[in-house]
Scaffold this motif. Structure first.
Motif, PDB file in Angstrom:
ATOM      1  N   THR A 122       0.842  -1.209   0.000  1.00 13.54           N
ATOM      2  CA  THR A 122       0.000   0.000   0.000  1.00 13.54           C
ATOM      3  C   THR A 122       0.870   1.251   0.000  1.00 13.54           C
ATOM      4  OG1 THR A 122      -1.518  -1.241   1.381  1.00 13.54           O
ATOM      5  CG2 THR A 122      -1.966   1.094   1.146  1.00 13.54           C
ATOM      6  N   PHE A 123       1.905   1.191   0.823  1.00 11.10           N
ATOM      7  CA  PHE A 123       2.812   2.332   0.912  1.00 11.10           C
ATOM      8  C   PHE A 123       3.450   2.600  -0.454  1.00 11.10           C
ATOM      9  CE2 PHE A 123       6.586   4.265   3.368  1.00 11.10           C
ATOM     10  CZ  PHE A 123       5.954   5.493   3.408  1.00 11.10           C
ATOM     11  N   LYS A 124       3.865   1.508  -1.122  1.00  9.24           N
ATOM     12  CA  LYS A 124       4.462   1.650  -2.462  1.00  9.24           C
ATOM     13  C   LYS A 124       3.457   2.269  -3.426  1.00  9.24           C
ATOM     14  CE  LYS A 124       7.944  -1.985  -2.811  1.00  9.24           C
ATOM     15  NZ  LYS A 124       8.211  -3.320  -3.347  1.00  9.24           N
ATOM     16  N   LEU A 162      16.639  10.130  -4.616  1.00 14.55           N
ATOM     17  CA  LEU A 162      15.929  10.682  -3.458  1.00 14.55           C
ATOM     18  C   LEU A 162      15.691   9.549  -2.469  1.00 14.55           C
ATOM     19  CD1 LEU A 162      14.337  13.213  -2.302  1.00 14.55           C
ATOM     20  CD2 LEU A 162      12.323  12.035  -3.129  1.00 14.55           C
ATOM     21  N   PHE A 163      16.132   9.742  -1.253  1.00 14.81           N
ATOM     22  CA  PHE A 163      15.893   8.768  -0.190  1.00 14.81           C
ATOM     23  C   PHE A 163      15.019   9.418   0.874  1.00 14.81           C
ATOM     24  CE2 PHE A 163      19.906   7.373  -1.947  1.00 14.81           C
ATOM     25  CZ  PHE A 163      19.772   5.995  -1.999  1.00 14.81           C
ATOM     26  N   LEU A 164      13.989   8.707   1.296  1.00 10.55           N
ATOM     27  CA  LEU A 164      13.203   9.166   2.437  1.00 10.55           C
ATOM     28  C   LEU A 164      13.386   8.129   3.538  1.00 10.55           C
ATOM     29  CD1 LEU A 164       9.845  10.167   0.680  1.00 10.55           C
ATOM     30  CD2 LEU A 164      11.810  11.597   1.162  1.00 10.55           C
ATOM     31  N   ILE A 165      13.746   8.591   4.705  1.00 12.35           N
ATOM     32  CA  ILE A 165      14.022   7.652   5.811  1.00 12.35           C
ATOM     33  C   ILE A 165      13.104   7.984   6.980  1.00 12.35           C
ATOM     34  CG2 ILE A 165      15.834   6.728   7.312  1.00 12.35           C
ATOM     35  CD1 ILE A 165      17.804   8.180   5.282  1.00 12.35           C
ATOM     36  N   ASN A 166      12.360   6.991   7.430  1.00 12.92           N
ATOM     37  CA  ASN A 166      11.487   7.189   8.585  1.00 12.92           C
ATOM     38  C   ASN A 166      11.908   6.236   9.690  1.00 12.92           C
ATOM     39  OD1 ASN A 166       9.398   7.091   5.959  1.00 12.92           O
ATOM     40  ND2 ASN A 166       9.398   8.923   7.205  1.00 12.92           N
ATOM     41  N   ILE A 223      13.126   2.825   4.522  1.00 12.01           N
ATOM     42  CA  ILE A 223      13.823   3.659   3.540  1.00 12.01           C
ATOM     43  C   ILE A 223      13.136   3.534   2.191  1.00 12.01           C
ATOM     44  CG2 ILE A 223      15.976   4.040   2.293  1.00 12.01           C
ATOM     45  CD1 ILE A 223      17.499   3.234   4.536  1.00 12.01           C
ATOM     46  N   MET A 224      12.850   4.671   1.591  1.00 13.69           N
ATOM     47  CA  MET A 224      12.285   4.673   0.236  1.00 13.69           C
ATOM     48  C   MET A 224      13.278   5.313  -0.704  1.00 13.69           C
ATOM     49  SD  MET A 224       8.966   6.064   1.840  1.00 13.69           S
ATOM     50  CE  MET A 224       9.955   6.297   3.255  1.00 13.69           C
ATOM     51  N   LYS A 225      13.430   4.714  -1.840  1.00  8.53           N
ATOM     52  CA  LYS A 225      14.376   5.279  -2.803  1.00  8.53           C
ATOM     53  C   LYS A 225      13.682   5.469  -4.142  1.00  8.53           C
ATOM     54  CE  LYS A 225      17.365   3.091  -5.509  1.00  8.53           C
ATOM     55  NZ  LYS A 225      18.350   2.097  -5.915  1.00  8.53           N
ATOM     56  N   PRO A 235       9.203   3.624  -6.880  1.00  8.41           N
ATOM     57  CA  PRO A 235       9.919   3.679  -5.591  1.00  8.41           C
ATOM     58  C   PRO A 235      10.234   2.285  -5.040  1.00  8.41           C
ATOM     59  CG  PRO A 235       7.939   5.041  -5.561  1.00  8.41           C
ATOM     60  CD  PRO A 235       7.867   4.201  -6.788  1.00  8.41           C
ATOM     61  N   ASN A 236      11.346   2.230  -4.382  1.00  8.47           N
ATOM     62  CA  ASN A 236      11.800   0.993  -3.781  1.00  8.47           C
ATOM     63  C   ASN A 236      11.744   1.165  -2.264  1.00  8.47           C
ATOM     64  OD1 ASN A 236      14.217  -0.428  -2.521  1.00  8.47           O
ATOM     65  ND2 ASN A 236      14.077  -1.412  -4.519  1.00  8.47           N
TER      66      ASN A 236
END
Lengths: 214, 299
Positions: A16-18, A190-194, A174-176, A45-46
């Motif tokens: 779902t997040f993807k 772009l990396f998003l880190i939560n 981590i999303m890339k 996105p990965n």
């Protein structure tokens, strides 16, 4: 120590997040193309879940493999919070300037180049991070506040600061994605880190997202 | 209460609607712009600030309205958004107040973006101090020309450019002949006056792109980018003659000095900037040891 499956997202939640990221980043790419008049492509996105201690090594190996070296870091704060990293290829500053500041080329001649490059990349990183995170939190019906962008050059591994939220024992999401500015043939990561601390509110937001389709 | 709070903060706070019409103009902005809220509210921001009508500003506003992102506009790239008179008296070279600005969204209860806010911070004083520090870092305080640190940096930079573009590069090194005698005879203040004069005369002869630096004591270096040794020799001879012709009047004394100059051009076989420096230094030594007040070329 908690197992990643207990505290982070299950497979359905990851999918779902993807999906949310796909919609958000697709929308971000389309709007960015309109705003900057350059066709922007964003890769699918990965998503990875890993220990916070492993993040720096992971990002380093991903970015260095392509000779990427300039980094813009920005934190976003809210129920959904984390750190965003935008990584650019070294030497792409002038090309990026021509996309984002076409009238400002005269600055290059008169100002110290390094300082100028830093400022350009900070603004570009700010727009890329803001557009992706902005669309994503909008879909999650959240809002976030951004810290000013920070430019990091050189050894990214030593300089990445993940803040107190990223205890080395904790899990992180981590999303890339890869931005590609087609006509200019420039790509950036772009990396998003939560941290796992946002998992509860993220799970809730994901449930709300499902509900709209039930 | 919120309106009162916005009026109390030491920063500009303006709220625009989606058509970029001003909805709120706080007291700080009123103070520094001289425009009262009742005059500006309900008008397009471009009516009062036509300088903002640029593709970049519109793009930033669109980005905020589309993505809800926050845009940080640094003073280094933009200098200012609103052309206000500067309030900083450390440096009078700023025509306008230097500003660091933030543009972001204001949302309604349904999460939709309703307005844009702009926060304006006066950073003129910080920029002035930064400028002062930068100057102190690269300039020689006595002569007002570049210092050794900046010269070393420029030499490396020009060496790299030469390697990449194969453009010629020439270095002149010179010093004041028998400078110790000037100090001994007329005093160190006179010696300082001579050094300042030599720097001023030399700076008036070279081009804007050339790098003239005090290397140390009475020794000067002049880096001539995109200049071969033949042209460099003409410059060096001009320097020598101008200083030879100069008569310094210090208090009641008339003082004349000469300079010796060594010159060298960067050749492909020179593998480091230090080699170029050594060649010019050796040429200077030869000029000193063979009679002074002359130019010797090497390399």
């Amino acid at each position: 120590m908690n197992d990643s499956n207990d505290v982070i997202l299950d497979d359905l939640e990851i999918d779902t997040f993807k999906e949310i990221m796909n919609i958000a980043f697709g929308s971000a790419a389309a709007s960015l193309s309109d705003i900057i008049n350059v066709y922007v492509v964003l890769s699918v996105p990965n998503v990875k879940i890993m220990k916070s201690a492993e993040i720096a090594d992971y990002i380093k190996s991903e970015a260095k493999a392509c000779g990427y070296n300039n980094l813009v870091e920005q934190s976003f704060i809210g129920n959904y919070r984390g750190v965003a990293l935008s990584i650019f290829p070294c030497g792409s500053e002038r090309e990026l300037l021509s996309i984002f500041n076409p009238d400002k080329e005269s600055y290059i001649e008169s100002d110290p180049l390094n300082e100028l490059e830093m400022e350009i990349l900070k603004e570009v990183g700010n727009i890329l991070i803001g557009s992706c995170v902005g669309k994503m939190v909008e879909l999650l019906k959240e809002s976030v506040t951004f810290s000013p962008p920070r430019f990091i050059r050189g050894d990214i591994l030593q300089n990445i600061s993940l803040g107190d939220a990223f205890d080395s024992d904790h899990w992180a999401i981590i999303m890339k994605t890869v931005f590609h500015f087609e006509e200019k043939n420039i790509s950036s990561y772009l990396f998003l880190i939560n941290s796992h601390e946002v998992t509860a509110s993220l799970k809730k937001a994901l449930r709300n997202f499902w509900k709209e389709y039930e | 209460m919120y309106k009162q709070a916005l009026d109390l903060i030491n920063a500009g706070f303006v709220i625009l609607d989606k058509e970029l019409k001003i909805i709120h103009w706080n007291r700080w902005l009123s103070l520094y712009s001289g425009i009262k809220p009742e005059l500006i509210v309900d008008h397009s921001v471009f009516d009062f600030f036509p300088n903002l009508k640029t593709p970049q500003f519109l793009r930033n506003c669109n980005t905020v309205l589309t993505f809800g992102t926050v845009i940080f506009l640094s003073q280094k790239l933009h200098s200012y958004l609103f052309p206000f008179k500067p309030t900083c008296f450390i440096d009078s070279s700023f025509e306008y107040m230097q500003q660091s600005c933030t543009i972001g969204p204001l949302r309604g209860e349904d999460f939709s973006i309703r307005y844009i806010y702009i926060i304006v911070q006066d950073v003129t004083e910080i920029v002035a101090y930064e400028k002062k520090l930068k100057t102190m870092n690269i300039m020689d305080s006595l002569t007002g020309i570049y210092n050794r640190r900046f010269f070393d940096f420029s030499l490396k930079e020009e060496f790299e450019k030469h390697k990449r573009y194969s453009k010629p590069l020439t270095l002149i090194m010179f010093d004041v002949d028998c400078f110790k005698d000037v100090n001994d005879k007329y005093g160190h203040r006179c010696g300082d006056y001579i050094l300042k004069s030599v720097a001023t005369i030399s700076a008036s002869i070279i081009r804007g792109v050339d790098v003239l630096a005090r290397y140390g004591g009475d020794e000067f270096c002049c880096l001539l980018p995109e200049t071969n040794i033949e042209s460099g020799l003409i410059v060096a001879e001009r320097l020598r003659k101008a200083i030879f012709d100069y008569e310094a009047i210090f208090t009641s004394f008339s003082v004349r000095v000469t300079v010796s100059l060594g010159i060298s051009e960067l050749r492909n076989e020179l593998i480091s900037p230090e080699k170029l420096f050594n060649n010019a230094d050796e040429a200077l030594y030869e000029a000193k040891s063979t009679g002074r007040n002359k130019v010797i070329a090497r390399g």
